[in-house]
Scaffold this motif. Structure first.
Motif, mmCIF file in Angstrom:
data_model
loop_
_atom_site.group_PDB
_atom_site.id
_atom_site.type_symbol
_atom_site.label_atom_id
_atom_site.label_comp_id
_atom_site.label_asym_id
_atom_site.label_seq_id
_atom_site.Cartn_x
_atom_site.Cartn_y
_atom_site.Cartn_z
ATOM 1 N N TYR A 8 2.979 113.197 46.255
ATOM 2 C CA TYR A 8 4.279 113.133 45.311
ATOM 3 C C TYR A 8 4.126 114.208 44.387
ATOM 4 C CZ TYR A 8 4.536 108.000 46.569
ATOM 5 O OH TYR A 8 4.930 107.009 47.147
ATOM 6 N N LYS A 9 5.408 114.486 43.748
ATOM 7 C CA LYS A 9 5.570 115.653 42.604
ATOM 8 C C LYS A 9 4.681 114.837 41.389
ATOM 9 C CE LYS A 9 10.166 117.275 44.065
ATOM 10 N NZ LYS A 9 11.400 117.400 43.424
ATOM 11 N N ASP A 10 4.234 115.819 40.653
ATOM 12 C CA ASP A 10 3.486 115.619 39.439
ATOM 13 C C ASP A 10 4.161 114.337 38.673
ATOM 14 O OD1 ASP A 10 1.399 117.240 40.343
ATOM 15 O OD2 ASP A 10 1.879 118.774 39.020
ATOM 16 N N SER A 11 5.617 114.383 38.589
ATOM 17 C CA SER A 11 6.216 113.716 37.811
ATOM 18 C C SER A 11 6.611 112.326 38.226
ATOM 19 C CB SER A 11 7.698 114.383 37.439
ATOM 20 O OG SER A 11 8.592 114.326 38.517
ATOM 21 N N VAL A 12 5.995 112.212 39.532
ATOM 22 C CA VAL A 12 6.254 110.904 40.237
ATOM 23 C C VAL A 12 4.871 109.785 40.084
ATOM 24 C CG1 VAL A 12 6.942 109.499 42.236
ATOM 25 C CG2 VAL A 12 7.973 111.594 41.733
ATOM 26 N N LEU A 13 5.090 108.661 39.744
ATOM 27 C CA LEU A 13 3.884 107.705 39.558
ATOM 28 C C LEU A 13 3.414 107.563 41.151
ATOM 29 C CD1 LEU A 13 2.225 105.631 37.808
ATOM 30 C CD2 LEU A 13 3.884 103.850 38.327
ATOM 31 N N ASP A 14 2.083 107.576 41.120
ATOM 32 C CA ASP A 14 1.554 107.111 42.305
ATOM 33 C C ASP A 14 0.546 105.935 42.434
ATOM 34 O OD1 ASP A 14 0.170 107.231 44.943
ATOM 35 O OD2 ASP A 14 -0.865 109.193 44.517
ATOM 36 N N PRO A 15 1.134 104.794 42.744
ATOM 37 C CA PRO A 15 0.540 103.500 42.523
ATOM 38 C C PRO A 15 -0.430 103.327 43.370
ATOM 39 C CG PRO A 15 2.951 103.214 43.395
ATOM 40 C CD PRO A 15 2.733 104.516 43.021
ATOM 41 N N GLN A 16 -0.528 103.924 44.603
ATOM 42 C CA GLN A 16 -1.558 103.784 45.346
ATOM 43 C C GLN A 16 -2.892 104.611 44.716
ATOM 44 O OE1 GLN A 16 -0.123 105.043 49.559
ATOM 45 N NE2 GLN A 16 -1.344 103.386 50.173
ATOM 46 N N GLY A 17 -2.613 105.923 44.287
ATOM 47 C CA GLY A 17 -3.723 106.664 43.709
ATOM 48 C C GLY A 17 -4.167 105.896 42.540
ATOM 49 N N GLU A 18 -3.328 105.210 41.777
ATOM 50 C CA GLU A 18 -3.809 104.644 40.592
ATOM 51 C C GLU A 18 -4.859 103.565 40.924
ATOM 52 O OE1 GLU A 18 -3.480 105.060 37.235
ATOM 53 O OE2 GLU A 18 -2.825 106.952 38.004
ATOM 54 N N ALA A 19 -4.360 102.706 42.124
ATOM 55 C CA ALA A 19 -5.339 101.701 42.683
ATOM 56 C C ALA A 19 -6.689 101.970 42.977
ATOM 57 C CB ALA A 19 -4.571 100.967 43.757
ATOM 58 N N VAL A 20 -6.528 103.176 43.892
ATOM 59 C CA VAL A 20 -7.964 103.804 44.105
ATOM 60 C C VAL A 20 -8.664 104.345 43.202
ATOM 61 C CG1 VAL A 20 -8.845 105.715 45.739
ATOM 62 C CG2 VAL A 20 -7.021 104.443 46.436
ATOM 63 N N LYS A 21 -8.245 104.933 42.055
ATOM 64 C CA LYS A 21 -8.744 105.360 40.853
ATOM 65 C C LYS A 21 -9.317 104.293 40.195
ATOM 66 C CE LYS A 21 -6.824 106.559 36.893
ATOM 67 N NZ LYS A 21 -6.010 107.299 36.257
ATOM 68 N N GLU A 45 -10.849 111.454 36.998
ATOM 69 C CA GLU A 45 -9.863 111.282 36.215
ATOM 70 C C GLU A 45 -8.463 111.141 36.770
ATOM 71 O OE1 GLU A 45 -9.458 114.613 33.382
ATOM 72 O OE2 GLU A 45 -11.570 114.404 32.598
ATOM 73 N N ASP A 46 -8.329 111.393 37.812
ATOM 74 C CA ASP A 46 -7.078 111.282 38.602
ATOM 75 C C ASP A 46 -7.224 111.120 40.161
ATOM 76 O OD1 ASP A 46 -4.339 110.737 38.964
ATOM 77 O OD2 ASP A 46 -3.783 112.802 38.859
ATOM 78 N N ILE A 47 -6.330 110.402 40.951
ATOM 79 C CA ILE A 47 -6.407 110.571 42.326
ATOM 80 C C ILE A 47 -5.136 110.267 42.577
ATOM 81 C CG2 ILE A 47 -7.163 109.177 44.653
ATOM 82 C CD1 ILE A 47 -9.582 108.346 43.234
ATOM 83 N N ARG A 48 -4.588 111.320 43.718
ATOM 84 C CA ARG A 48 -3.253 111.210 44.124
ATOM 85 C C ARG A 48 -3.432 111.035 45.703
ATOM 86 N NH1 ARG A 48 0.825 111.377 40.514
ATOM 87 N NH2 ARG A 48 2.030 112.584 41.773
ATOM 88 N N ILE A 49 -2.505 110.208 46.151
ATOM 89 C CA ILE A 49 -2.672 109.855 47.659
ATOM 90 C C ILE A 49 -1.337 110.773 48.164
ATOM 91 C CG2 ILE A 49 -2.241 107.831 49.239
ATOM 92 C CD1 ILE A 49 -4.782 107.491 47.638
ATOM 93 N N GLY A 50 -1.692 111.243 49.494
ATOM 94 C CA GLY A 50 -0.759 111.768 50.302
ATOM 95 C C GLY A 50 -0.507 111.582 51.746
ATOM 96 N N LYS A 51 0.125 112.599 52.368
ATOM 97 C CA LYS A 51 0.084 112.349 53.985
ATOM 98 C C LYS A 51 -0.408 113.773 54.495
ATOM 99 C CE LYS A 51 4.367 111.222 53.662
ATOM 100 N NZ LYS A 51 5.852 110.811 53.664
ATOM 101 N N TYR A 52 -0.994 113.521 55.675
ATOM 102 C CA TYR A 52 -1.250 114.943 56.249
ATOM 103 C C TYR A 52 -0.838 114.668 57.805
ATOM 104 C CZ TYR A 52 -4.496 117.994 58.850
ATOM 105 O OH TYR A 52 -5.023 118.875 59.714
ATOM 106 N N PHE A 53 -0.201 115.784 58.228
ATOM 107 C CA PHE A 53 0.291 115.865 59.796
ATOM 108 C C PHE A 53 -0.347 117.104 60.342
ATOM 109 C CE2 PHE A 53 3.489 113.857 56.909
ATOM 110 C CZ PHE A 53 3.792 112.928 57.595
ATOM 111 N N GLU A 54 -0.610 116.748 61.652
ATOM 112 C CA GLU A 54 -0.975 117.919 62.545
ATOM 113 C C GLU A 54 0.162 118.029 63.668
ATOM 114 O OE1 GLU A 54 -4.982 117.130 64.096
ATOM 115 O OE2 GLU A 54 -5.856 117.661 62.173
ATOM 116 N N ILE A 55 0.838 119.331 63.664
ATOM 117 C CA ILE A 55 1.721 119.574 64.603
ATOM 118 C C ILE A 55 1.524 120.810 65.534
ATOM 119 C CG2 ILE A 55 4.340 120.186 64.775
ATOM 120 C CD1 ILE A 55 4.482 118.939 61.956
ATOM 121 N N LYS A 56 1.550 120.449 66.859
ATOM 122 C CA LYS A 56 1.488 121.612 67.595
ATOM 123 C C LYS A 56 2.757 122.039 68.089
ATOM 124 C CE LYS A 56 -2.910 120.124 69.691
ATOM 125 N NZ LYS A 56 -3.601 119.754 70.984
#
Length: 84
Positions: free
Chosen positions: A10-23, A35-46
């Motif tokens: 997520y961009k810094d300006s966007v609330l991350d509810p999953q990250g807040e729940a994990v925090k 102090e902060d946890i942000r959730i994201g996605k990771y992809f591996e592409i060949k």
């Protein structure tokens, strides 16, 4: 062949509810220093060798499918097959 790692967050300006729940859960475990946890996605592409540059192809895939560019940012690493 290329191996591409794509990270979408997520961009810094966007609330991350999953990250807040994990925090909150981390704080309940006693780790108040975190102090902060942000959730994201990771992809591996060949990617097979192509006439289209790999960077261009990955940018298009990220913009059109992997990331919501209004709310998320992405970065990627491109490795040659010999590097993995």
């Amino acid at each position: 062949m290329y191996f591409v790692k794509v990270y979408v967050t997520y961009k810094d300006s966007v609330l991350d509810p999953q990250g807040e729940a994990v925090k909150g859960a981390v704080h309940r475990l006693g780790y108040a220093e975190i102090e902060d946890i942000r959730i994201g996605k990771y992809f591996e592409i060949k990617v097979a060798k192509s006439e289209q540059p790999v960077e261009e192809m990955i940018e298009e895939v990220c913009d059109k499918l992997l990331a919501n560019v209004n709310m998320e940012t992405y970065r990627y690493e491109i490795l040659a097959a010999e590097e993995i």
